[in-house]
Motif scaffolding. Structure first.
Motif, PDB file in Angstrom:
ATOM      1  N   GLN A  40       0.807  -1.161   0.089  1.00 14.97           N
ATOM      2  CA  GLN A  40      -0.031  -0.113  -0.044  1.00 14.97           C
ATOM      3  C   GLN A  40       0.850   1.130   0.094  1.00 14.97           C
ATOM      4  O   GLN A  40       0.396   2.428  -0.300  1.00 14.97           O
ATOM      5  CB  GLN A  40      -0.955   0.109   1.191  1.00 14.97           C
ATOM      6  N   LEU A  41       2.023   1.148   0.284  1.00 16.31           N
ATOM      7  CA  LEU A  41       3.049   2.158   0.381  1.00 16.31           C
ATOM      8  C   LEU A  41       3.653   2.430  -1.064  1.00 16.31           C
ATOM      9  O   LEU A  41       4.332   3.415  -1.290  1.00 16.31           O
ATOM     10  CB  LEU A  41       3.902   2.361   1.464  1.00 16.31           C
ATOM     11  N   LEU A  42       3.630   1.431  -2.106  1.00 13.17           N
ATOM     12  CA  LEU A  42       4.345   1.623  -3.136  1.00 13.17           C
ATOM     13  C   LEU A  42       3.582   2.880  -4.056  1.00 13.17           C
ATOM     14  O   LEU A  42       2.595   3.236  -3.843  1.00 13.17           O
ATOM     15  CB  LEU A  42       4.138   0.299  -4.043  1.00 13.17           C
ATOM     16  N   THR A  43       4.601   3.321  -4.808  1.00 10.90           N
ATOM     17  CA  THR A  43       4.400   4.627  -5.426  1.00 10.90           C
ATOM     18  C   THR A  43       3.726   4.236  -6.857  1.00 10.90           C
ATOM     19  O   THR A  43       4.032   3.498  -7.792  1.00 10.90           O
ATOM     20  CB  THR A  43       5.404   5.436  -5.985  1.00 10.90           C
ATOM     21  N   LEU A  44       2.540   4.902  -7.095  1.00  6.91           N
ATOM     22  CA  LEU A  44       1.614   4.577  -8.345  1.00  6.91           C
ATOM     23  C   LEU A  44       1.783   6.050  -8.999  1.00  6.91           C
ATOM     24  O   LEU A  44       0.770   6.934  -8.444  1.00  6.91           O
ATOM     25  CB  LEU A  44       0.250   4.038  -7.975  1.00  6.91           C
ATOM     26  N   CYS A  45       2.302   6.050 -10.109  1.00  6.98           N
ATOM     27  CA  CYS A  45       2.335   7.306 -10.759  1.00  6.98           C
ATOM     28  C   CYS A  45       2.586   8.645  -9.869  1.00  6.98           C
ATOM     29  O   CYS A  45       1.978   9.562 -10.001  1.00  6.98           O
ATOM     30  CB  CYS A  45       1.090   7.560 -11.686  1.00  6.98           C
ATOM     31  N   GLY A  46       3.723   8.650  -9.254  1.00  8.80           N
ATOM     32  CA  GLY A  46       3.934   9.542  -8.200  1.00  8.80           C
ATOM     33  C   GLY A  46       3.382   9.883  -6.930  1.00  8.80           C
ATOM     34  O   GLY A  46       3.622  10.539  -6.177  1.00  8.80           O
ATOM     35  N   ARG A  47       2.280   9.003  -6.870  1.00 17.25           N
ATOM     36  CA  ARG A  47       1.558   8.974  -5.224  1.00 17.25           C
ATOM     37  C   ARG A  47       1.483   7.507  -4.867  1.00 17.25           C
ATOM     38  O   ARG A  47       1.135   6.849  -5.391  1.00 17.25           O
ATOM     39  CB  ARG A  47       0.352   9.786  -5.441  1.00 17.25           C
ATOM     40  N   PRO A  48       1.649   7.470  -3.272  1.00 19.49           N
ATOM     41  CA  PRO A  48       1.480   6.146  -2.880  1.00 19.49           C
ATOM     42  C   PRO A  48       0.052   5.668  -3.028  1.00 19.49           C
ATOM     43  O   PRO A  48      -0.894   6.513  -2.971  1.00 19.49           O
ATOM     44  CB  PRO A  48       1.819   6.595  -1.342  1.00 19.49           C
ATOM     45  N   ILE A  49      -0.042   4.357  -3.210  1.00 16.12           N
ATOM     46  CA  ILE A  49      -1.398   3.611  -3.287  1.00 16.12           C
ATOM     47  C   ILE A  49      -2.187   4.145  -2.007  1.00 16.12           C
ATOM     48  O   ILE A  49      -3.294   4.476  -2.130  1.00 16.12           O
ATOM     49  CB  ILE A  49      -1.158   2.270  -3.418  1.00 16.12           C
ATOM     50  N   LEU A  50      -1.860   4.013  -0.872  1.00 15.82           N
ATOM     51  CA  LEU A  50      -2.526   4.430   0.175  1.00 15.82           C
ATOM     52  C   LEU A  50      -3.044   5.655   0.308  1.00 15.82           C
ATOM     53  O   LEU A  50      -4.219   6.065   0.595  1.00 15.82           O
ATOM     54  CB  LEU A  50      -1.419   4.125   1.640  1.00 15.82           C
ATOM     55  N   GLN A  51      -2.155   6.695  -0.255  1.00 19.82           N
ATOM     56  CA  GLN A  51      -2.648   8.124  -0.162  1.00 19.82           C
ATOM     57  C   GLN A  51      -3.766   8.336  -0.966  1.00 19.82           C
ATOM     58  O   GLN A  51      -4.798   9.040  -1.037  1.00 19.82           O
ATOM     59  CB  GLN A  51      -1.365   8.821  -0.613  1.00 19.82           C
ATOM     60  N   ARG A  52      -3.800   7.620  -2.284  1.00 26.19           N
ATOM     61  CA  ARG A  52      -4.868   7.665  -3.308  1.00 26.19           C
ATOM     62  C   ARG A  52      -6.047   7.049  -2.774  1.00 26.19           C
ATOM     63  O   ARG A  52      -7.414   7.808  -2.761  1.00 26.19           O
ATOM     64  CB  ARG A  52      -4.561   6.837  -4.529  1.00 26.19           C
ATOM     65  N   SER A  53      -6.051   6.038  -1.951  1.00 28.60           N
ATOM     66  CA  SER A  53      -7.251   5.503  -1.451  1.00 28.60           C
ATOM     67  C   SER A  53      -7.668   6.379  -0.175  1.00 28.60           C
ATOM     68  O   SER A  53      -8.899   6.671  -0.184  1.00 28.60           O
ATOM     69  CB  SER A  53      -7.012   4.251  -0.839  1.00 28.60           C
TER      70      SER A  53
END
Length: 253
Positions: free
Chosen positions: A14-27
């Motif tokens: 969940q802390l991996l970066t997805l296009c510049g933003r962490p997955i957790l942050q997006r959720s």
């Protein structure tokens, strides 16, 4: 086109970066930005709960952190303790589903308000087989009866509390606990884009989804060298050098 961290390291998914933003942050942002969500509780592994990412402290709504437990329901139980007493509905979401939409959150909340328990789900599109331990087919299950559970899953707080307190068996989602407690759980239309990122292939697909599915074009330079041969003319269009003729080609890599 964006790049991501590779799986297999010490960093939780969940802390991996997805296009510049962490997955957790997006959720978390998806729920913090929803008009019907008042408070958030995020369950994290102990080491992360002790030193959480900065973006969790910058949310526009109250956000509490709790250490997760060994099992999924243990984490939910600990988080439920921090839910404000005036709350009527609690919504549970997998951190690794970063594409949840406001519409899907609203649909799930509406159904939970009407029925007490509701989850997002997709109808099965493939033929479903049931097999034994030898992977030999036992029977074919009618496809119309099969749905693939997603999150969000929403429940009246009283219903979820009872389900969590009365179950000792492990469950893969909260709906299973509520079912065992004897409550009907209703389905709302899920979203195929609401994918769960659990593998490098999932992460690559998520990046393509953000990028609009466009293919990546890469250009490479190659050099073709030929020794000069005495008595052979160089073509007029060729580059004349003292000792060699160089041609350049471009190729996809």
């Amino acid at each position: 086109v964006c790049s991501s961290d590779l799986f297999g390291g010490a960093l939780p998914k969940q802390l991996l970066t997805l296009c510049g933003r962490p997955i957790l942050q997006r959720s978390v942002d998806a729920f913090a930005g929803h008009e019907r969500i008042a408070d958030l509780v995020v369950a994290l592994p102990p080491e992360l709960a002790a030193a959480p990412p900065d973006y969790l402290a910058r949310q526009p709504k109250p956000l509490a952190l709790v250490e997760g437990g060994e099992r999924r329901q243990d984490s939910v139980s600990r988080a439920l303790v921090l839910v404000p007493p005036q709350s009527d509905i609690v919504v549970i979401h997998d951190a690794v589903r970063p594409f949840v939409t406001a519409e899907l959150i609203s649909r799930t909340i509406d159904a939970a308000e009407r029925h007490g328990a509701a989850i997002a789900a997709l109808p099965a599109t493939d033929t479903v087989k049931r097999a034994d331990d030898r992977r030999v087919i036992i029977d074919t299950i009618p496809r119309r009866e099969i749905f693939l559970a997603q999150t969000p899953q929403a429940f009246k707080v009283s219903v979820l509390r009872e389900a969590l307190s009365g179950s000792t068996e492990e469950a893969t989602d909260e709906a299973a606990l509520v079912e065992r407690a004897g409550y009907p759980v209703h389905l709302v239309d899920g979203d195929a884009r609401n994918m769960k990122i659990t593998s490098p292939d999932d992460l690559a697909a998520a990046e393509r989804l953000i990028g609009g599915g466009a293919a990546t074009l890469r250009i490479g330079n190659g050099y073709d060298l030929h020794r000069l041969v005495e008595g052979r003319r160089l073509d007029r269009k060729s580059t004349r050098l003292n000792s060699s003729h160089v041609s350049e080609s471009r190729m996809p890599s």
